[in-house]
Design a protein around this motif. Sequence first.
Motif, PDB file in Angstrom:
ATOM      1  N   ASP A  89       1.150  -1.002  -0.375  1.00  0.00           N
ATOM      2  CA  ASP A  89       0.124   0.258   0.656  1.00  0.00           C
ATOM      3  C   ASP A  89       0.909   0.918  -0.128  1.00  0.00           C
ATOM      4  OD1 ASP A  89      -2.622  -1.687  -0.223  1.00  0.00           O
ATOM      5  OD2 ASP A  89      -2.920  -1.152   2.483  1.00  0.00           O
ATOM      6  N   GLU A  90       1.772   1.270   0.321  1.00  0.00           N
ATOM      7  CA  GLU A  90       2.559   2.329   1.060  1.00  0.00           C
ATOM      8  C   GLU A  90       3.577   2.547  -0.599  1.00  0.00           C
ATOM      9  OE1 GLU A  90       3.245   4.254   3.456  1.00  0.00           O
ATOM     10  OE2 GLU A  90       2.133   3.493   5.039  1.00  0.00           O
ATOM     11  N   GLN A  91       3.860   1.271  -1.462  1.00  0.00           N
ATOM     12  CA  GLN A  91       3.827   1.523  -2.682  1.00  0.00           C
ATOM     13  C   GLN A  91       3.351   1.713  -3.270  1.00  0.00           C
ATOM     14  OE1 GLN A  91       5.533  -2.005  -3.019  1.00  0.00           O
ATOM     15  NE2 GLN A  91       7.658  -2.453  -2.211  1.00  0.00           N
ATOM     16  N   GLN A  92       1.977   1.973  -3.529  1.00  0.00           N
ATOM     17  CA  GLN A  92       0.880   2.553  -4.286  1.00  0.00           C
ATOM     18  C   GLN A  92       0.768   3.662  -4.139  1.00  0.00           C
ATOM     19  OE1 GLN A  92      -0.061  -0.106  -6.431  1.00  0.00           O
ATOM     20  NE2 GLN A  92      -0.694   1.727  -7.624  1.00  0.00           N
ATOM     21  N   THR A  93       1.329   4.119  -3.130  1.00  0.00           N
ATOM     22  CA  THR A  93       0.865   5.552  -2.291  1.00  0.00           C
ATOM     23  C   THR A  93       1.567   6.120  -2.862  1.00  0.00           C
ATOM     24  OG1 THR A  93      -0.646   5.490  -0.397  1.00  0.00           O
ATOM     25  CG2 THR A  93      -0.140   7.346  -0.369  1.00  0.00           C
ATOM     26  N   LEU A  94       3.257   5.400  -2.832  1.00  0.00           N
ATOM     27  CA  LEU A  94       3.914   6.624  -3.308  1.00  0.00           C
ATOM     28  C   LEU A  94       4.243   6.788  -5.570  1.00  0.00           C
ATOM     29  CD1 LEU A  94       6.730   6.339  -1.445  1.00  0.00           C
ATOM     30  CD2 LEU A  94       5.422   7.815  -1.359  1.00  0.00           C
ATOM     31  N   ALA A  95       4.149   5.450  -5.892  1.00  0.00           N
ATOM     32  CA  ALA A  95       3.804   5.466  -7.044  1.00  0.00           C
ATOM     33  C   ALA A  95       2.445   6.946  -7.775  1.00  0.00           C
ATOM     34  CB  ALA A  95       3.361   3.638  -7.650  1.00  0.00           C
ATOM     35  N   ASP A  96       1.129   6.680  -7.090  1.00  0.00           N
ATOM     36  CA  ASP A  96       0.186   7.655  -6.881  1.00  0.00           C
ATOM     37  C   ASP A  96       0.430   9.136  -6.976  1.00  0.00           C
ATOM     38  OD1 ASP A  96      -0.828   5.145  -7.885  1.00  0.00           O
ATOM     39  OD2 ASP A  96      -3.061   5.161  -6.290  1.00  0.00           O
ATOM     40  N   THR A  97       0.956   9.393  -5.961  1.00  0.00           N
ATOM     41  CA  THR A  97       0.991  10.442  -5.995  1.00  0.00           C
ATOM     42  C   THR A  97       2.027  11.565  -6.871  1.00  0.00           C
ATOM     43  OG1 THR A  97       0.848  10.487  -3.940  1.00  0.00           O
ATOM     44  CG2 THR A  97       2.208  12.235  -4.562  1.00  0.00           C
ATOM     45  N   VAL A  99      -1.462  24.328  -5.949  1.00  0.00           N
ATOM     46  CA  VAL A  99      -1.471  23.188  -5.290  1.00  0.00           C
ATOM     47  C   VAL A  99      -1.375  22.163  -6.178  1.00  0.00           C
ATOM     48  CG1 VAL A  99      -3.926  21.639  -5.019  1.00  0.00           C
ATOM     49  CG2 VAL A  99      -4.260  24.459  -5.394  1.00  0.00           C
ATOM     50  N   LEU A 100      -0.163  21.260  -4.948  1.00  0.00           N
ATOM     51  CA  LEU A 100       0.020  20.557  -5.109  1.00  0.00           C
ATOM     52  C   LEU A 100      -0.509  18.716  -4.660  1.00  0.00           C
ATOM     53  CD1 LEU A 100       3.804  20.744  -3.535  1.00  0.00           C
ATOM     54  CD2 LEU A 100       3.041  21.093  -6.290  1.00  0.00           C
ATOM     55  N   THR A 101      -1.079  17.802  -5.219  1.00  0.00           N
ATOM     56  CA  THR A 101      -1.910  17.111  -5.174  1.00  0.00           C
ATOM     57  C   THR A 101      -1.448  15.575  -4.476  1.00  0.00           C
ATOM     58  OG1 THR A 101      -3.558  17.863  -6.522  1.00  0.00           O
ATOM     59  CG2 THR A 101      -4.082  15.835  -5.490  1.00  0.00           C
ATOM     60  N   THR A 102      -1.497  15.238  -3.721  1.00  0.00           N
ATOM     61  CA  THR A 102      -1.250  14.269  -3.510  1.00  0.00           C
ATOM     62  C   THR A 102      -2.333  12.604  -2.932  1.00  0.00           C
ATOM     63  OG1 THR A 102      -2.419  14.705  -1.205  1.00  0.00           O
ATOM     64  CG2 THR A 102       0.055  15.119  -0.853  1.00  0.00           C
ATOM     65  N   SER A 103      -2.120  11.645  -2.809  1.00  0.00           N
ATOM     66  CA  SER A 103      -2.306  10.278  -2.811  1.00  0.00           C
ATOM     67  C   SER A 103      -3.854  10.457  -2.334  1.00  0.00           C
ATOM     68  CB  SER A 103      -1.842   9.369  -3.590  1.00  0.00           C
ATOM     69  OG  SER A 103      -2.824   7.866  -3.679  1.00  0.00           O
ATOM     70  N   THR A 104      -4.985   9.324  -2.986  1.00  0.00           N
ATOM     71  CA  THR A 104      -6.142   9.611  -1.479  1.00  0.00           C
ATOM     72  C   THR A 104      -6.069   7.876  -1.820  1.00  0.00           C
ATOM     73  OG1 THR A 104      -7.044  11.729  -3.019  1.00  0.00           O
ATOM     74  CG2 THR A 104      -8.692   9.249  -0.933  1.00  0.00           C
TER      75      THR A 104
END
Length: 305
Positions: A122-130, A244-249
Amino acid sequence: MTNDVKESFSGGAPPAPAALAAKVRTLAPSMTRSMQRVAEAVAGDPAGCAALTVTGLAELTGTSEATVVRTARLLGYPGYRDLRLALAGLAAQQQSGRAPAVTADIAVDDPIADVVAKLAYDEQQTLADTAAALDTVQLGAAVGALAAARRIDIYGVGASSLVGQDLAQKLLRIGLIAHAHTDPHLAVTNAVQLRSGDAAVAITHSGSTGDVIEPLRVAFDHGATTIAITGRPDGPISQYADHVLTTSTARESELRPAAMSSRTSQLLVVDCLFIGVAQRTYETAAPALAASYEALAHRHNPRTR
C-alpha cells in the motif's frame, strides 16, 4: 483557483496512463454521482472503455455525453479522445503484468508477516500514485517561491503537523527561515505578519481543515505566496492557494486510517520540495547543510572519556 478552472483542462500535458487510476481515486469523492460513475467505469475496465465511443460510454454509465467529456477534462485530458488513448495505454500496462492487483485490507487476525507485506504494498502504491499525479509545473513554481522567500510559515494539525515540522526542519538546515505552526491561534497571528516575498505552506489531506485554511487565507490576503499540499485539490483550501500540490488518496481501512495513508504521500511531496529548494539554493544550502552535520557530529560520535 476558481471552480471553473478546476473543472476544465488546464492546458498542460495530459496525465500519463499510469496516473489515471490515481487521479480517479483523488478526485472521485468530490465529483457528482454521474461523473463518479464515468470515472469508476474507466478505472475499473480501461480496456473495455477504451473501445467505446463517447456515446457508448455515456450509455454504459447511464450518463450523458457532456458528463463523459466533463469527467475527462476534470481528470486532466483535453477531450474524450485523449482519455481513450490513456485508457488503451493503461490496459496495455495491466495486460503486461506491470499493474498488480490491489491487495486485501489488513484483517484483525492477520499474521504480522502479512501486515508487513500489505502495508509495504500500500505504501508503494501510494507513493507511485502521488508521483504519477503530481503536477511538476506547480511543484516547480512552489520550489521557486520557497527558495526566494524571506520567511516561510507552515500550517498543519494532527498527522499533517508532523509532516509540516519535517519540512520546517529540512528548510532550516539549509539556512532558510521556516516555522511550523501547530497552534491554530499562533498560526493566524503569525500569518498576519507575512507580506509579499514571504511564503506559506498549508498541509491538509481533506482540504477542508478550518484550522489550516484560516492562517493560509490570512497569509494569502497579506500578499504571501501560498502553497497547499492536499489530497482534495478542489477543496476549500485551494481557494487561497497560489500553487496546489496533490497527494494520493490512498485506500483507507479500519486498521489503516487516513492519517497513516496521507502521511506517506505528504512526505514524498515535502521531500520533493526540499530537494528542489536545495538545488535552487545550492551555493548557500550546501555549506549550511555541512555546518549542521558538523554541529551534530559529536552527538553521534561522542568522545571516549
